[in-house]
Every structure is written in C-alpha cells, then in structure tokens.
Design a protein around this motif. Sequence first.
Motif, PDB file in Angstrom:
ATOM      1  N   GLY A 208       0.791  -1.227   0.000  1.00  0.00           N
ATOM      2  CA  GLY A 208       0.000   0.000   0.000  1.00  0.00           C
ATOM      3  C   GLY A 208       0.825   1.278   0.000  1.00  0.00           C
ATOM      4  N   PRO A 209       1.881   1.372   0.827  1.00  0.00           N
ATOM      5  CA  PRO A 209       2.658   2.616   0.881  1.00  0.00           C
ATOM      6  C   PRO A 209       3.226   3.062  -0.459  1.00  0.00           C
ATOM      7  N   GLN A 210       3.700   2.135  -1.281  1.00  0.00           N
ATOM      8  CA  GLN A 210       4.283   2.532  -2.563  1.00  0.00           C
ATOM      9  C   GLN A 210       3.224   3.035  -3.534  1.00  0.00           C
ATOM     10  N   LYS A 211       1.963   2.765  -3.197  1.00  0.00           N
ATOM     11  CA  LYS A 211       0.871   3.234  -4.047  1.00  0.00           C
ATOM     12  C   LYS A 211       0.196   4.470  -3.469  1.00  0.00           C
ATOM     13  N   GLY A 212       0.838   5.031  -2.440  1.00  0.00           N
ATOM     14  CA  GLY A 212       0.345   6.280  -1.869  1.00  0.00           C
ATOM     15  C   GLY A 212      -0.519   6.140  -0.648  1.00  0.00           C
ATOM     16  N   ALA A 213      -0.692   4.933  -0.125  1.00  0.00           N
ATOM     17  CA  ALA A 213      -1.552   4.722   1.034  1.00  0.00           C
ATOM     18  C   ALA A 213      -0.902   5.225   2.324  1.00  0.00           C
ATOM     19  N   LYS A 214      -1.682   5.959   3.120  1.00  0.00           N
ATOM     20  CA  LYS A 214      -1.233   6.433   4.427  1.00  0.00           C
ATOM     21  C   LYS A 214      -1.589   5.389   5.489  1.00  0.00           C
TER      22      LYS A 214
END
Length: 377
Positions: A208-214
Amino acid sequence: MKIVLAPDSYKGSLTSPEVVQVMQKAILDYCNECTVIPKPMADGGEGTVDALFASSSGKRIEVTCTGPLGEKIPTYYAITEDETAIIEVANIAGLVQVPPSKRNPDLTTTYGLGEVMKDALDKGCTSFVIGLGGSATNDGGLGFLQALGVQFFDEDGKKVGIFGKDIMSVHEVRFDRIDPRLKKAKIKVACDVDNPLYGEKGASVVYGPQKGAKPKQIERYDKAFRRYASLIEQKQGKVLSNVKGAGAAGGLGFAFLVLDAELVSGAKLVAETSALEEAIRNADLVITGEGKSDEQTLYGKAPGYVADVAKGVGVPVILISGSIGDDSDTLRTKFDGCFSIITEPLTIEECMKEAKTLLYNQTKRIIHFIFSLTSWK
C-alpha cells in the motif's frame, strides 16, 4: 553456432526485445554464420506483452480502456496465433501511469483490466496470460470484477463505484451476471509474490505505501478486504484470501483466484509461453541479462530462471547486465560468466543514455573471446 538470447529488460534504458536486437547485431556483425534465437524475457511486470509478442507469432491489439485514475487511455495487448491473449496490468493500471502526486489507492481502479479481457473474449480468445506486476491499485480487483459482470452493493442496496475507496462500502456481492465465457477460459497469471490478501503480510500493509496509502488508509483497507473476501468466499464456497499470491497487485491475485486462474512464477510463465526450454535444449550457448544483477537475480528473476533451464539441459549460460553487484561470486554458481556492459568510469545517466552502444561493444567482445577459445565458427 546456435545462440539463444533470453535477457530481461534493462529497466529505464532498453526493453527486452531491444536488448535482444542489440545483442543479435553484435553477434552477427562478428560472425554472420551464427544462428540467433531471440527469446526476450520478462517476469510478469512491465514489458511482459512486448517480450512474449517478440518471441511468438501473433498480433498487437490496440484498444481504449479505463485507466488507473478512471480516465480513458489508449493501451494494447497481444493475441498469439493460438488465440491466447497476453495482457499486462502495468499497461492498464500501472504505477508508472500515475504521477507521484496523484498516487492514492482511494482514487485508482482495475476496471480497465476487465474491459481489456472482455475485448479479448469478444475476439474469440479462450486462453489468457496475465502479467500482474507494477500495479497502481489496491482495490482487491473490485473494478476488474465489475467490468466482467460481478455486481457489488452497499448496505442500502445501491451499486458501489469502481475505485479503491468503494471497497469500504461493499456489503453484498452477486455473480449471476458474470460473463459466462469466463467459465471456459484458461487463465494463467504471472505472480512473483506470495502475500495473502490481508493481514501483516497482506496487500495493503506490504504494498500500500508505494501506491500512496497512508497508515490510516492501510488499516481501513485491511479491514475492508477481510469483509470483501468473506462475502465472496461465502458465494464461492472456498477460502481464497490466504492463498499465496492473493495479495499480488493490490488484491488482483485474489480476484483472479475467484475466476479459477492459476498463479505461477512470472519468469516461468513467460518461458513456458515462449517455448524457451525447447530453444535452449537445441542451442550451443545462452545469453541473458538485466539492468542490475546481484544475489536477488538467483531468486525468481528472469535471468536466474534462464540459467536454471540452461543448466538443466547442459548448455552454458552467460550473464551480460547493465551492472553487476559485489556478490558476483554468488552469481557464478549459476552463470558460466558474468559481465557488466560498463567498462569505463561513467555516470548512471551516461550509462543509461549510451546503453545500446555499451551493450553492443561488450557483447561483441565476449563473442570474440568465446570463439577464440573454442572451435565454434
């Protein structure tokens, strides 16, 4: 002398078919009596369609579909002569298609992937090869399944949207309108990760983080995925969310499992589709490569897989990569020779800009060296 060329891409510089073209020119310029068998490789991510299309007979299909941000985009896939559709997620809902400032899983969708599959079904395809790598999405395949006819409703009985955020609202799923042609379709999916759909090693937490997820979004997605999977698994009568690879591509792996797809190693899938082993079995030498090689090359990456195939049938294999890591001794456990195309001090930018020339020169040097030590002509 028969030489199989089976490199992966030099990411950021050359596609795998381009690498093959440069190597082939270098070899034939030195000895035009050589027989070169092109087998460009990929691992299921960016470049999969091009790699398979370059080593098989078929046609490239231009199509317009829904992009990762919901806009209409031009893209393409390939149909081989045996009516197998080769589709790449990176070309349809890819991370490279979404600028860093717009990366937010709430606002991305896999709907276009379903549209492209339907286009292939309309053209008579009954077999599919799907490259999962490089997705910008974390929607569990919600958009993808909707495009194929699966219906999702919220607690008020209204249809939910096609974006990642809409998975939070799913309370009911219906399969009665799914495209009936999928029952006869044979689907193989290139998947090089073994993450489950949710949990500590699930799609949202790990990717998720690499796809912009906080952090807060990741928590919400992980919870939503549990409910989403439970609803679908109740309808399917089987548990799929903990199958290795279910969390691939933001949960697309799970969606494909719902369609009874087979998840396999990306490199293995590309190799099988292009009949790599048969070509190597009848060759005198194999040359592979990639942008950067290190110990990880030996575990699931295309050059490592090529080396395993070559070693299995007793054919020598050489690695020519953009750069070679400090652990080259480890690489030599699989490769008979490991070479970098960089032979003088250059910046990274210069190396990428001059990749074709560097690759051509180094390939020619290596072929000259091999011929000088053997009776091959």
